[in-house]
Design a protein around this motif. Structure first.
Motif, PDB file in Angstrom:
ATOM      1  N   SER A 167      -6.349  11.786  -4.111  1.00  0.00           N
ATOM      2  CA  SER A 167      -5.433  10.819  -3.507  1.00  0.00           C
ATOM      3  C   SER A 167      -6.036  10.183  -2.262  1.00  0.00           C
ATOM      4  CB  SER A 167      -4.110  11.486  -3.137  1.00  0.00           C
ATOM      5  OG  SER A 167      -3.492  11.999  -4.283  1.00  0.00           O
ATOM      6  N   ALA A 168      -6.812  10.945  -1.518  1.00  0.00           N
ATOM      7  CA  ALA A 168      -7.417  10.389  -0.306  1.00  0.00           C
ATOM      8  C   ALA A 168      -8.421   9.305  -0.673  1.00  0.00           C
ATOM      9  CB  ALA A 168      -8.089  11.493   0.499  1.00  0.00           C
ATOM     10  N   ASP A 180      -1.483   6.342  10.170  1.00  0.00           N
ATOM     11  CA  ASP A 180      -2.582   6.630   9.249  1.00  0.00           C
ATOM     12  C   ASP A 180      -3.339   7.882   9.682  1.00  0.00           C
ATOM     13  OD1 ASP A 180      -1.865   4.096   8.288  1.00  0.00           O
ATOM     14  OD2 ASP A 180      -3.247   3.160   9.700  1.00  0.00           O
ATOM     15  N   VAL A 210       0.888   4.213  -2.941  1.00  0.00           N
ATOM     16  CA  VAL A 210       0.515   5.593  -2.658  1.00  0.00           C
ATOM     17  C   VAL A 210       1.667   6.537  -3.018  1.00  0.00           C
ATOM     18  CG1 VAL A 210      -0.047   7.191  -0.795  1.00  0.00           C
ATOM     19  CG2 VAL A 210      -1.193   4.966  -0.926  1.00  0.00           C
ATOM     20  N   ASN A 211       2.885   6.152  -2.664  1.00  0.00           N
ATOM     21  CA  ASN A 211       4.015   7.034  -2.970  1.00  0.00           C
ATOM     22  C   ASN A 211       4.357   7.053  -4.448  1.00  0.00           C
ATOM     23  OD1 ASN A 211       5.089   8.478  -0.610  1.00  0.00           O
ATOM     24  ND2 ASN A 211       4.988   6.426   0.278  1.00  0.00           N
ATOM     25  N   VAL A 223     -10.333   0.528  -9.119  1.00  0.00           N
ATOM     26  CA  VAL A 223      -9.643   1.661  -8.480  1.00  0.00           C
ATOM     27  C   VAL A 223      -9.951   2.918  -9.296  1.00  0.00           C
ATOM     28  CG1 VAL A 223      -7.810   0.187  -7.535  1.00  0.00           C
ATOM     29  CG2 VAL A 223      -7.458   1.308  -9.745  1.00  0.00           C
ATOM     30  N   PRO A 229       9.802   3.791   5.082  1.00  0.00           N
ATOM     31  CA  PRO A 229       8.382   3.973   5.425  1.00  0.00           C
ATOM     32  C   PRO A 229       8.104   3.943   6.918  1.00  0.00           C
ATOM     33  CG  PRO A 229       8.763   1.795   4.462  1.00  0.00           C
ATOM     34  CD  PRO A 229      10.030   2.567   4.291  1.00  0.00           C
ATOM     35  N   ASN A 237      -6.425   6.296  -1.795  1.00  0.00           N
ATOM     36  CA  ASN A 237      -5.846   5.601  -0.634  1.00  0.00           C
ATOM     37  C   ASN A 237      -6.855   4.646  -0.030  1.00  0.00           C
ATOM     38  OD1 ASN A 237      -3.518   7.049  -0.811  1.00  0.00           O
ATOM     39  ND2 ASN A 237      -3.572   7.815   1.286  1.00  0.00           N
ATOM     40  N   TRP A 238      -8.065   5.140   0.112  1.00  0.00           N
ATOM     41  CA  TRP A 238      -9.134   4.326   0.691  1.00  0.00           C
ATOM     42  C   TRP A 238      -9.422   3.136  -0.215  1.00  0.00           C
ATOM     43  CZ3 TRP A 238     -14.544   4.515  -1.125  1.00  0.00           C
ATOM     44  CH2 TRP A 238     -15.401   3.745  -0.351  1.00  0.00           C
ATOM     45  N   ILE A 239      -9.569   3.403  -1.486  1.00  0.00           N
ATOM     46  CA  ILE A 239      -9.943   2.345  -2.432  1.00  0.00           C
ATOM     47  C   ILE A 239      -8.852   1.282  -2.515  1.00  0.00           C
ATOM     48  CG2 ILE A 239     -10.336   1.934  -4.908  1.00  0.00           C
ATOM     49  CD1 ILE A 239     -11.806   4.766  -4.779  1.00  0.00           C
ATOM     50  N   HIS A 254       0.829  -1.208   0.000  1.00  0.00           N
ATOM     51  CA  HIS A 254       0.000   0.000   0.000  1.00  0.00           C
ATOM     52  C   HIS A 254       0.863   1.258   0.000  1.00  0.00           C
ATOM     53  CE1 HIS A 254      -3.486   2.509   0.728  1.00  0.00           C
ATOM     54  NE2 HIS A 254      -2.824   3.094   1.708  1.00  0.00           N
ATOM     55  N   SER A 255       1.869   1.296   0.845  1.00  0.00           N
ATOM     56  CA  SER A 255       2.649   2.532   0.946  1.00  0.00           C
ATOM     57  C   SER A 255       3.435   2.784  -0.339  1.00  0.00           C
ATOM     58  CB  SER A 255       3.546   2.538   2.185  1.00  0.00           C
ATOM     59  OG  SER A 255       4.567   1.584   2.069  1.00  0.00           O
ATOM     60  N   THR A 264      -7.217   0.192  -0.174  1.00  0.00           N
ATOM     61  CA  THR A 264      -7.272  -0.689   0.997  1.00  0.00           C
ATOM     62  C   THR A 264      -8.491  -1.599   0.972  1.00  0.00           C
ATOM     63  OG1 THR A 264      -8.549   0.855   2.338  1.00  0.00           O
ATOM     64  CG2 THR A 264      -6.153   1.025   2.495  1.00  0.00           C
ATOM     65  N   ARG A 265      -9.369  -1.427   0.021  1.00  0.00           N
ATOM     66  CA  ARG A 265     -10.626  -2.167   0.015  1.00  0.00           C
ATOM     67  C   ARG A 265     -10.458  -3.522  -0.667  1.00  0.00           C
ATOM     68  NH1 ARG A 265     -14.544  -0.617   3.314  1.00  0.00           N
ATOM     69  NH2 ARG A 265     -16.267  -0.574   1.827  1.00  0.00           N
TER      70      ARG A 265
END
Lengths: 544, 544
Positions: free
Chosen positions: B509-510, B483, B101-102, B167, B315, B513-515, B97-98, B517-518
């Protein structure tokens, strides 16, 4: 699960006491531990849940319509050392992700309506915090015009969410701190990471509260400040109109009101929303004076209630068609009557319509507006439902009876959260087009094909293609990931400038949605999960 | 894991070819399948990963500094039927995930820098898409001034992310569609849910591309449009300056450059960033003319590189202290020399400083700036590091040698993503205060205690309390959920107006980020996980 009812009345409130004295209204938060929204937790220390917030929303609405003399609302509590300790943490810990998100959204909307009442309805507000004001309690205070904090050496305002629960103050708090109260961001940073909060002189110096008042001067200061707030109001409401209960007929497949009907096909994950126009032109002021609720108020209250039930009670419904039925001329005439009325009541009705349309914009479901019958009624204020939908499908009929019409309701008042009217948001690339469409709309019905050319319809098709095209579009939509659609719609629906409101729903809520899914808050060893238990949370440390 | 290097050079590019002819530069995307950033996937069909995007970022930076004659950059590809098929899906499916996102954040920044080059550096851009332009490929096109699409009956632009991967098009695409290109939101909705995309006349009519060109007219149209773009540029860059490799010394505990040092305590999850001023006043133009890289450029390129390494390679580091060392007078004199220079080179240096400071704002780590030694150097452009930090701690020393100074660099040019200079963002509640601080700063050193009174320092303390207070603040910060801190900082750092830029990082981006993680995207049965496999994704249908 029982359906959620948003109908209530001050005589039935379990958690608030609403009193009115002259031009001052007082809402006393007196949360009853034993009446949570769902069994499983106690509402201690004036903590709140959906049940508490449904009553707050009702009280604000009633003050606007039923108590037009009230110019200042004082929000306070009946506990001696606590104003409000925020959203109930055990409730949050037990709730599903979709409930948490919708609970936060509803609470956010209620707080925005409190600000809207101050900005547009001559109803200012004072939050009188005579004790601990934590989390969502302080977020409620931030939604008021002025915040009074007792100076007793112990009472603080605080946002303990991040240090104690590994979540955000998600009901607008972060945004209101730096964008509304304009607290310095480094001070806001200190505040939001200090579980015990900030009290006394520093709370005032740093801008977290407006007034710091001793217990001995408390009552007289509440009176003085509420009088000052009342006296600066410029807008008059009224005459008073009592809001009757909506009492929809609810079955698992259907929520039916007088003018609004929501039907649900859970197997297909689709819904159908229908809004009917009234049978005759009405003068809203005259009807209201006679004690009869005009369509313009009733239908939008029903729509509001249907949207809330859709959010809370039908999480599996991903896409909803929106149809309208009735006489376009009647709707246009009512829009005109409302807009030309000088009464405060008529203005309140329009403000309510605007708020309900925003609730529609902020509902995380796909909406396809559909005009496919000669009695389709996307005119004036109902045309906003088509402009606010993700898509608008129109059938091209041979005799051009299907079409749309504009009215004064489309010409500026019904703004979205961004502050743009929906036509301006639609024609963001071509600002002049709004005026062209309004001018054309003033000449009469715009048939489907022309509506497509003008940019009103997304898709217009004749009867050879229409039904198949719509059916496939709905099936395709219902097959897509609900999470991705929510994020996509949230991004595409917010065209143009950002406001406190769009920042709260678009930015703050999106971050909170993410954080609610992370193990650090809601996992087995997460801080929200373990709150109140001896075990310490265990965090995964990777930053993103 | 090997550290990530952002040092590269056109002579070593594996995925792009950069050529310059007169005032036209051309970047040909020619992704080499066999050189992914990490082993485990092939970069087929001009799909990209971090390795590809590091080269793109390098190319844009070099065009600005090394090729000042170039007025239009043409971005195109060497494949006959594909321009770019977007971010490599297998890479995304395999990434943490990280990392995801980055990676998205870095790619977003690069695209914003392309737009910045057009807006501020006289370097326009044309995206010449002679084939399929999908996902991140179309997002790259959206970052260019003009988009040409081949009209061959099959080539389309598309955002297949939502229908195929569950996504979002997360590299600015949704925001750029409706806010930059101002595509109608209902049309954007159709586009973003249609995996095959939109081609031909509809792509142009709906505003997704600017030019629709046949294969036979392709080359001449590329020439004509690039000439037209070049000719409308008003800003002159130069003289040319060649950017040398940064080549930091990297160990697991330390990344060391000439002026910048980042040390890491992985056990404590803390980092320390130090930026040193040069030993003598420099004239950036003269140094550059002699082939020597001035501090003002070098130090900020180093800082940029350090921030990227912090994001990708460390990270677990949640909080970073930021210190500066050196002569405040020297920094102020250099700021003055840069601001008063008429050269395009000097302007480029300032623009680079501004971009690096934005990279700092957008880095999801807590930053505490610390001034605790007499040679602390938060002056001018380095003061921006303190203003951009989440908090600024200052030691009050008896002889008032510790303090801050302002310079021309603090008076408007170094804007954040919101468009506000950092002092204006800090004093959002009190706009007049910026001028007071600048006036006071022009008189000389502002010692710690006064800096706190003026609102520059968050906390100023004398040596009895300072070390303990700072130590506890760092320990507390390092103990909080990463988080929640990321969401909190993203909300508090973005004071004031929103822009395309803040919408991309804050809103889009927010949601992404959520999506990410789903389960619907990245779960065992998620669409991103299963991409390319015969198994169909299984979705959880609850809407939020």
């Amino acid at each position: 699960m029982d359906p959620t009812s948003f109908d209530t009345h001050p005589s039935r409130y379990k958690h608030w006491r609403l009193t009115v004295s002259g031009d001052i209204g007082t809402l006393v938060m007196a949360v009853n531990d034993d009446h949570p929204h769902r069994p499983g937790y106690e509402l201690k220390l004036n903590s709140y849940d959906l049940a508490v917030d449904i009553e707050l929303a009702d009280a604000i609405q009633r003050l606007r319509f039923e108590h037009p003399d009230v110019k200042c609302l004082v929000i306070t509590a009946d506990l001696d050392r606590v104003f409000c300790s925020g959203a109930n943490i055990y409730m949050l810990g037990q709730s599903s992700h979709s409930f948490k998100v919708n609970f936060c959204k509803f609470t956010n909307e209620t707080r925005l309506y409190l600000e809207d009442a101050s900005a547009n309805s001559g109803l200012g507000s004072l939050c009188a915090c005579k004790g601990t004001t934590a989390g969502g309690g302080y977020e409620l205070a931030l939604a008021c015009d002025e915040i009074m904090l007792v100076d007793d050496g112990s009472s603080a305002v605080s946002f303990p969410e991040t240090p104690l629960l590994a979540v955000l103050p998600g009901t607008g708090g972060l945004t209101r701190l730096v964008d509304k109260r304009k607290v310095r961001r480094d001070r806001a940073d200190v505040f939001c990471t200090t579980a015990e909060g900030i009290k006394g002189k520093r709370a005032k110096d740093w801008g977290f509260v407006d007034h710091l008042v001793s217990r001995s001067k408390w009552d007289e200061t509440v009176t003085a400040r509420s009088r000052a707030i009342a006296e600066r109001q410029q807008v008059a409401r009224g005459p008073a109109f009592a809001l009757a209960a909506l009492e929809p007929k609810v079955t698992p497949e259907r929520v039916a009101y007088r003018y609004v009907e929501l039907t649900l096909d859970v197997a297909e994950r689709t819904g159908a929303l229908v809004v009917r126009a009234p049978d005759a032109v009405e003068d809203p002021d005259k009807l209201a004076a006679a004690g009869t609720e005009p369509w313009s108020l009733r239908a939008f209250r029903e729509l509001d209630d249907a949207l809330l039930r859709l959010r809370f009670d039908y999480p599996d419904i991903g896409i909803v068609t929106v149809r309208t039925v009735g006489s376009q001329e009647i709707v246009r005439a009512i829009d005109e009557a409302l807009a030309s009325s000088a009464s405060g009541f008529a203005r309140e009705v329009r403000l309510l319509q605007r708020r309900v349309l925003k609730r529609y914009d902020n509902t995380a479901r796909s909406f396809y507006a559909v005009a496919d019958a000669p009695d389709s009624c996307f005119a004036g204020v109902l045309l906003e439902l088509a402009l606010g939908a993700d898509r608008f499908y129109m059938l091209i009929d041979g005799d051009e009876k299907i079409g749309v019409q504009t009215s004064v309701a489309n010409s500026g008042f019904m703004t979205t959260g961004s502050g743009l009217p929906r036509l301006d948001a639609r024609f963001y690339a071509e600002p002049g087009r709004t005026q062209r469409v309004l001018a054309r709309g003033a000449e009469g019905l715009i048939p489907s094909e022309e509506a497509e050319q003008l940019g009103i319809a997304t898709i217009a098709a004749d009867d050879i293609d229409f039904a198949d095209e719509l059916r496939i579009a709905i099936e395709e939509r219902a097959s897509l990931s609900p999470d991705a659609l929510t994020g996509m719609e949230a991004s595409l629906r917010c065209v143009g400038p950002e406001t406190l409101e769009t920042k709260i729903f678009g930015r703050l809520s999106a971050w909170q949605n993410w954080i609610f899914t992370r193990a650090n808050s809601t996992g087995q060893h997460g801080a929200l999960t373990l709150y109140g238990q001896p075990e310490r949370p265990q965090f995964q440390w990777k930053r993103t």
